[in-house]
Design a protein around this motif. Structure first.
Motif, mmCIF file in Angstrom:
data_model
loop_
_atom_site.group_PDB
_atom_site.id
_atom_site.type_symbol
_atom_site.label_atom_id
_atom_site.label_comp_id
_atom_site.label_asym_id
_atom_site.label_seq_id
_atom_site.Cartn_x
_atom_site.Cartn_y
_atom_site.Cartn_z
ATOM 1 N N ILE B 161 0.816 -1.213 0.000
ATOM 2 C CA ILE B 161 0.000 0.000 0.000
ATOM 3 C C ILE B 161 0.849 1.262 0.000
ATOM 4 O O ILE B 161 0.361 2.336 -0.320
ATOM 5 C CB ILE B 161 -0.981 0.049 1.194
ATOM 6 C CG1 ILE B 161 -0.226 0.080 2.512
ATOM 7 C CG2 ILE B 161 -1.948 -1.104 1.136
ATOM 8 C CD1 ILE B 161 -1.095 0.491 3.662
ATOM 9 N N LYS B 162 2.122 1.131 0.352
ATOM 10 C CA LYS B 162 2.957 2.316 0.548
ATOM 11 C C LYS B 162 3.006 3.248 -0.668
ATOM 12 O O LYS B 162 2.712 4.438 -0.517
ATOM 13 C CB LYS B 162 4.357 1.893 0.978
ATOM 14 C CG LYS B 162 4.993 2.833 1.962
ATOM 15 C CD LYS B 162 6.184 2.215 2.631
ATOM 16 C CE LYS B 162 7.266 1.914 1.640
ATOM 17 N NZ LYS B 162 8.431 1.265 2.301
ATOM 18 N N PHE B 165 -0.491 4.925 -1.174
ATOM 19 C CA PHE B 165 -0.964 5.745 -0.059
ATOM 20 C C PHE B 165 -0.127 6.995 0.149
ATOM 21 O O PHE B 165 -0.653 8.072 0.366
ATOM 22 C CB PHE B 165 -0.988 4.918 1.235
ATOM 23 C CG PHE B 165 -2.297 4.274 1.479
ATOM 24 C CD1 PHE B 165 -2.770 3.310 0.606
ATOM 25 C CD2 PHE B 165 -3.080 4.634 2.548
ATOM 26 C CE1 PHE B 165 -3.988 2.709 0.796
ATOM 27 C CE2 PHE B 165 -4.316 4.046 2.751
ATOM 28 C CZ PHE B 165 -4.765 3.086 1.884
ATOM 29 N N THR B 166 1.207 6.827 0.099
ATOM 30 C CA THR B 166 2.034 7.995 0.373
ATOM 31 C C THR B 166 1.813 9.071 -0.699
ATOM 32 O O THR B 166 1.761 10.252 -0.395
ATOM 33 C CB THR B 166 3.519 7.625 0.437
ATOM 34 O OG1 THR B 166 3.823 6.820 -0.684
ATOM 35 C CG2 THR B 166 3.835 6.858 1.691
#
Lengths: 193, 275
Positions: B161-162, B165-166
């Motif tokens: 997800i990084k 999401f970021t």
């Protein structure tokens, strides 16, 4: 002894943070020492011909793993140094975060880049002074990062004024703006993921 | 010019997982062995001892040991976990290298596992359920959220997800600060705020800020809210009465909140279960 877990943490932190962290000299030197010691130990064992090969294999596997870790750590730092080279040259505060070798590298690298740009097109431009000032890559503290809390932190006052104060409990995972947790990561109260 | 990869690839995750300790039953004899990471052993045939996963796998390849799978890697435990995962709305606690360890053991030491095929399919099921929960919870990203709490995520899930999401949270953050500045400007100029174009995206942001709203705007906002909350699409007429009631309620709440400064909240990572 927490040498290897610490090195792993340093690697992961370095990989995820938008800025360059202080060079962990003791950690790197100590790892290098241990590697040398272990290598001579294996050599000794090999010559004595008493240790079975599969155990020698284990020793060698470990050395390869640790070398990989060490290289990854140093390599990710070099990538960042290349990225922020012009920024580092102008800022003595960032220079203090680098090791001696890294600093030599950045000076050479920066000269190469400048010369190259100069030769290829900059010398033909009229206003080249401004060109570099506009092109400097700065670490972006507004980036979002994933992080984990390592020890309880109470009544956190975040950098951004409009954020609700909160307690951060050990073990929790967050995705949050780097600026807000930077100090905790540097104090080792949090780690990046 | 320089794009720095902040994501770990699967092999690097495997590398991290291989430092976890695991129990083996050696079939050779040896005194304690001194490694850089620490000392392991002594190794006595058929007496279990703990070693890092990489060492266990290396010994296994040379047929020098039998790997004792971790307690959670077992048909009964995994069935239980699957049930727990099914019943819970949020993702449950699990080993932080769940996928990496189980896949490596299934690949290199499947003869030490009981029912490897069943274990494989259970692990796949658990993984799929967790992924679908994570996908549902994308709604946690909202403008009023300054952070997302992602407890119980495994390393691999965080890695997945990084990147998304970021990036998306950075964009949202930029917009919400821009909106904040604009709102403040308008307030200081004492001009009737006119930002209906933003309302769809930033209605939560606006709610408390708006001191004097005309009724039309209120109604428009409430309609949007109801659509989000109840997710009924074609019942505008039925909702009109409810809207009016809610209008009143909301006005009260607004009056109470009038003088409090607005603080952005921490969002918990939950799957949307309102359906």
């Amino acid at each position: 002894m927490n040498l290897i877990p610490d090195l792993e943490k340093a690697w992961i932190n370095e990989k995820n943070s938008p800025e360059i962290f202080p060079f962990n000299e003791t950690l790197v030197n100590e790892t290098q020492n241990q590697l040398n010691k272990q290598e001579s130990f294996i050599f000794q064992q090999q010559s004595q011909n008493q240790t079975p090969t599969f155990i020698l294999n284990l020793y060698e596997t470990e050395i390869e793993r640790i070398k990989f870790l060490l290289r990854s750590y140093l390599r990710i730092r070099l990538r960042k140094i290349e990225k922020f080279s012009s920024n580092i040259i102008n800022d003595s505060q960032i220079q203090s975060l680098l090791s001696e070798k890294e600093f030599q590298f950045v000076q050479k690298f920066h000269n190469l880049i400048i010369n190259h740009l100069d030769e290829s097109f900059l010398s033909k431009l009229k206003r080249k002074k401004n060109f570099f000032q506009n092109k400097i890559d700065q670490p972006d503290f507004e980036e979002f990062v994933a992080c984990q809390v390592l020890e309880d932190i109470e009544n956190v006052q975040f950098e951004d004024q409009d954020l609700e104060d909160d307690d951060l409990k050990e073990g929790k995972l967050f995705i949050i703006k780097y600026k807000n947790i930077r100090s905790f990561v540097l104090e080792d109260k949090m780690k990046l993921l | 010019m320089y794009n720095i990869q902040t994501q770990f690839d699967p092999r690097e995750l495997d590398f991290q997982a291989q430092n976890e300790l695991i129990s083996i039953i050696p079939n050779f004899e040896s005194k304690q062995l001194k490694f850089i990471q620490g000392t392991f052993g002594p190794f006595i045939p058929s007496v279990p001892c703990n070693v890092p996963l990489w060492m266990a796998l290396s010994l296994k390849k040379q047929q020098k040991c039998q790997i004792k799978p971790p307690l959670w890697l077992d048909v009964q435990k995994l069935t239980h976990k699957l049930k727990e995962e099914n019943e819970n709305e949020q993702i449950t606690t699990i080993h932080k290298h769940f996928m990496e360890i189980s896949l490596q053991l299934l690949t290199y030491a499947s003869d030490d596992l009981q029912n490897p095929e069943e274990i494989r399919s259970l692990i796949e099921d658990i993984w799929n359920i967790r992924l679908s929960k994570i996908r549902k919870s994308y709604s946690a990203i909202q403008t009023e959220a300054y952070a997302i709490e992602a407890n119980n995520f495994t390393k691999m899930e965080i890695e997945m997800i990084k990147p998304f999401f970021t990036t998306i949270m950075k964009v949202f953050d930029k917009f919400s600060t821009k909106l904040q500045v604009r709102l403040e400007e308008q307030e200081s100029n004492e001009i009737e705020p006119n930002y209906s174009e933003y309302e769809n995206e930033f209605e939560n942001e606006n709610q408390n800020q708006n001191e004097i709203e005309n009724e039309n705007q209120n109604q428009f906002e409430n309609e949007n809210q109801n659509q989000n909350e109840i997710e009924n699409e074609n019942n505008n007429n039925n909702n009109q009465i409810e809207n009016e009631i809610e209008n009143q309620n909301q006005n009260q709440i607004e009056n109470e909140n009038e003088n409090q400064p607005i603080k952005r909240k921490l969002r918990r990572f939950t799957s949307d279960t309102k359906k």
